[in-house]
Each structure stands twice: as structure tokens, then as C-alpha cells.
Design a protein around this motif. Structure first.
Motif, PDB file in Angstrom:
ATOM      1  N   PHE A 198       0.966  -1.281  -0.184  1.00  0.00           N
ATOM      2  CA  PHE A 198      -0.114  -0.152  -0.072  1.00  0.00           C
ATOM      3  C   PHE A 198       1.004   1.352  -0.037  1.00  0.00           C
ATOM      4  O   PHE A 198       0.519   2.197  -0.713  1.00  0.00           O
ATOM      5  CB  PHE A 198      -0.859  -0.085   1.116  1.00  0.00           C
ATOM      6  N   ASN A 199       1.917   1.197   0.793  1.00  0.00           N
ATOM      7  CA  ASN A 199       2.827   2.433   0.995  1.00  0.00           C
ATOM      8  C   ASN A 199       3.507   2.796  -0.252  1.00  0.00           C
ATOM      9  O   ASN A 199       3.762   3.906  -0.651  1.00  0.00           O
ATOM     10  CB  ASN A 199       3.816   2.108   1.993  1.00  0.00           C
ATOM     11  N   LEU A 200       3.739   1.541  -1.219  1.00  0.00           N
ATOM     12  CA  LEU A 200       4.382   1.733  -2.572  1.00  0.00           C
ATOM     13  C   LEU A 200       3.373   2.075  -3.685  1.00  0.00           C
ATOM     14  O   LEU A 200       3.691   2.238  -4.781  1.00  0.00           O
ATOM     15  CB  LEU A 200       5.117   0.322  -2.968  1.00  0.00           C
ATOM     16  N   THR A 201       1.915   2.096  -3.138  1.00  0.00           N
ATOM     17  CA  THR A 201       1.181   2.464  -4.252  1.00  0.00           C
ATOM     18  C   THR A 201       0.532   3.644  -3.968  1.00  0.00           C
ATOM     19  O   THR A 201       0.378   4.368  -5.117  1.00  0.00           O
ATOM     20  CB  THR A 201      -0.211   1.350  -4.048  1.00  0.00           C
ATOM     21  N   ILE A 202       0.225   4.131  -2.791  1.00  0.00           N
ATOM     22  CA  ILE A 202      -0.239   5.757  -2.628  1.00  0.00           C
ATOM     23  C   ILE A 202       0.435   6.572  -3.225  1.00  0.00           C
ATOM     24  O   ILE A 202       1.547   6.634  -3.063  1.00  0.00           O
ATOM     25  CB  ILE A 202      -0.472   5.841  -1.196  1.00  0.00           C
ATOM     26  N   ASN A 203      -0.209   7.459  -4.027  1.00  0.00           N
ATOM     27  CA  ASN A 203       0.537   8.543  -4.691  1.00  0.00           C
ATOM     28  C   ASN A 203       1.145   8.461  -5.997  1.00  0.00           C
ATOM     29  O   ASN A 203       1.606   9.264  -6.646  1.00  0.00           O
ATOM     30  CB  ASN A 203       1.092   9.472  -3.724  1.00  0.00           C
ATOM     31  N   LYS A 204       1.047   7.132  -6.298  1.00  0.00           N
ATOM     32  CA  LYS A 204       1.763   6.858  -7.558  1.00  0.00           C
ATOM     33  C   LYS A 204       0.858   7.160  -8.661  1.00  0.00           C
ATOM     34  O   LYS A 204      -0.436   7.302  -8.321  1.00  0.00           O
ATOM     35  CB  LYS A 204       2.241   5.245  -7.464  1.00  0.00           C
ATOM     36  N   LYS A 205       1.089   7.183 -10.013  1.00  0.00           N
ATOM     37  CA  LYS A 205       0.439   7.469 -11.098  1.00  0.00           C
ATOM     38  C   LYS A 205      -0.981   6.620 -11.121  1.00  0.00           C
ATOM     39  O   LYS A 205      -1.910   7.014 -11.315  1.00  0.00           O
ATOM     40  CB  LYS A 205       1.191   7.398 -12.248  1.00  0.00           C
TER      41      LYS A 205
END
Length: 211
Positions: free
Chosen positions: A42-49
Motif C-alpha cells: 500500500f505504501n508503494l501504491t499511494i500517490n503513484k500514477k
């Protein structure tokens, strides 16, 4: 506390001749690891494109899932300690005196109470680990594709936690004399293992489809 040991210290303690920590603590640790992996995805997902292109309800589900995996990982670490503590309490009940009928009766009551408390911790671990599936499924469906394998590992660790915890429930349950209680717990354990296997397989299928 076990959770304050470093990895090597915990492994060394686990491999020692002390009966605690044992499989119950290992089950709780597996669930904590699954939670942590979910949080990482989730941390690697949030605010990504890709995340920014999701609809608001999906974004909210991801954020709520992160909140839950973060809180769960800490609870599982506490349960890891609690499992060892309850087992040692049970062992202390066996050391109670049994010189008179009164002492024998009190000892038996304490032992039965100890077995029940000892199985309640892994039973809680199994049920709480099962609840993680709904968050890891979100990670598999909407998580960063570069971390999709980590969602799969999390699913595998959840099922490891569930089945390992159930084994620890069963070994304590075998000494419980309340047959009605035993039947109900056994039924619930069988159900959670079966449903967990189905959910794990479903998530692994999603992961494999994206690899």
C-alpha cells in the motif's frame, strides 16, 4: 518481550530447549509479517500514477487497508508475546501441589483454565489473520504492480498463520473436558482453514495473472 528481540535473537530463542516461544508465537509472527507486507504494498501504491487515476472509493479502500494492516501488525506482535505467556502460565498450573483432594481439585481447575486460555490466543490469531485476506485482496487487485509478488507472499503467510494457529488450538483443545465447547471450536477451526485456503488461492490467482 519477544517482539523486542532482533531476528537472530528470536530465532535462537525459538530453537532453544524452552517450550515457549513455540508454534503459536511463530503463527502470530507469520500474521505480523503478512500485515507488514500488505502495508509495504500500500505504501508503494499511494500517490503513484496508477493510484491517482483510481476512483475515490478505491483510493479510500487502499488508505483504510493500510491503516488496518499497520494496526494489525502491532496486534499480532502482542499476541506473539501473549501466546508464550499463556503457555508458561499453563505449565505453572501443573506444578501446583496435589497432596489433598482439595489441592487436586484446585490444580485440575487451574489446568483446565490454563488450557482454555492457551488455546484462546491462537484461536484469536487464526481469526484475525483470516480477516487480513480482505486487505491483501485489495493489495493484489490495486497495488503497485512492481510489488504484486509481495501481496502473494502476504496471502501465503496468512494461510500459514491460520493453519499454524489452528494446530496450536487443537493441541490444547485435546485436553479440554467440555465436549460441547470442543465440538464448536473444532467446527470453527475447520471452517476457517477451508475458507482461508479458498481465499489464498483466489489471491494467488490474481497475483499470477499479473506476473
Amino acid at each position: 518481550m519477544l517482539q523486542n528481540l532482533n531476528v537472530k535473537e528470536f530465532i535462537d530463542e525459538l530453537s532453544s530447549n524452552s517450550p515457549a516461544p513455540g508454534g503459536g508465537s511463530a503463527a502470530a509472527l507469520s500474521a505480523a509479517l503478512a500485515s507488514a507486507l500488505g502495508s509495504m504494498v500500500f505504501n508503494l501504491t499511494i500517490n503513484k500514477k496508477a493510484y491517482n487515476e483510481y476512483e475515490e472509493d478505491i483510493k479510500n479502500n487502499i488508505l483504510k487497508s493500510l491503516e488496518n494492516t499497520n494496526s494489525n501488525k502491532n496486534e499480532f506482535l502482542n499476541l506473539m508475546d501473549k501466546d508464550a505467556e499463556e503457555f508458561l502460565e499453563l505449565m505453572s498450573a501443573f506444578k501446583l501441589p496435589k497432596n489433598s483432594e482439595e489441592e487436586k481439585n484446585l490444580r485440575e481447575i487451574k489446568i483446565q483454565d490454563g488450557y482454555q486460555k492457551a488455546l484462546e490466543i491462537p484461536y484469536k490469531v487464526a481469526n484475525k489473520a483470516f480477516e487480513l485476506y480482505k486487505y491483501i485482496e485489495i493489495a493484489a487487485k490495486y497495488g503497485n504492480k512492481n510489488a504484486i509478488s509481495d501481496a502473494g507472499v502476504a496471502a501465503l503467510l496468512i494461510q500459514t498463520a491460520v493453519e499454524s494457529a489452528v494446530l496450536n488450538v487443537k493441541i490444547n483443545l485435546s485436553s479440554i473436558k467440555n465436549e460441547e465447547y470442543k465440538i464448536e471450536i473444532e467446527k470453527q477451526c475447520k471452517l476457517i482453514v477451508e475458507e482461508g485456503t479458498a481465499k489464498k488461492n483466489s489471491i494467488i490467482d490474481i497475483v499470477n495473472s499479473k506476473l
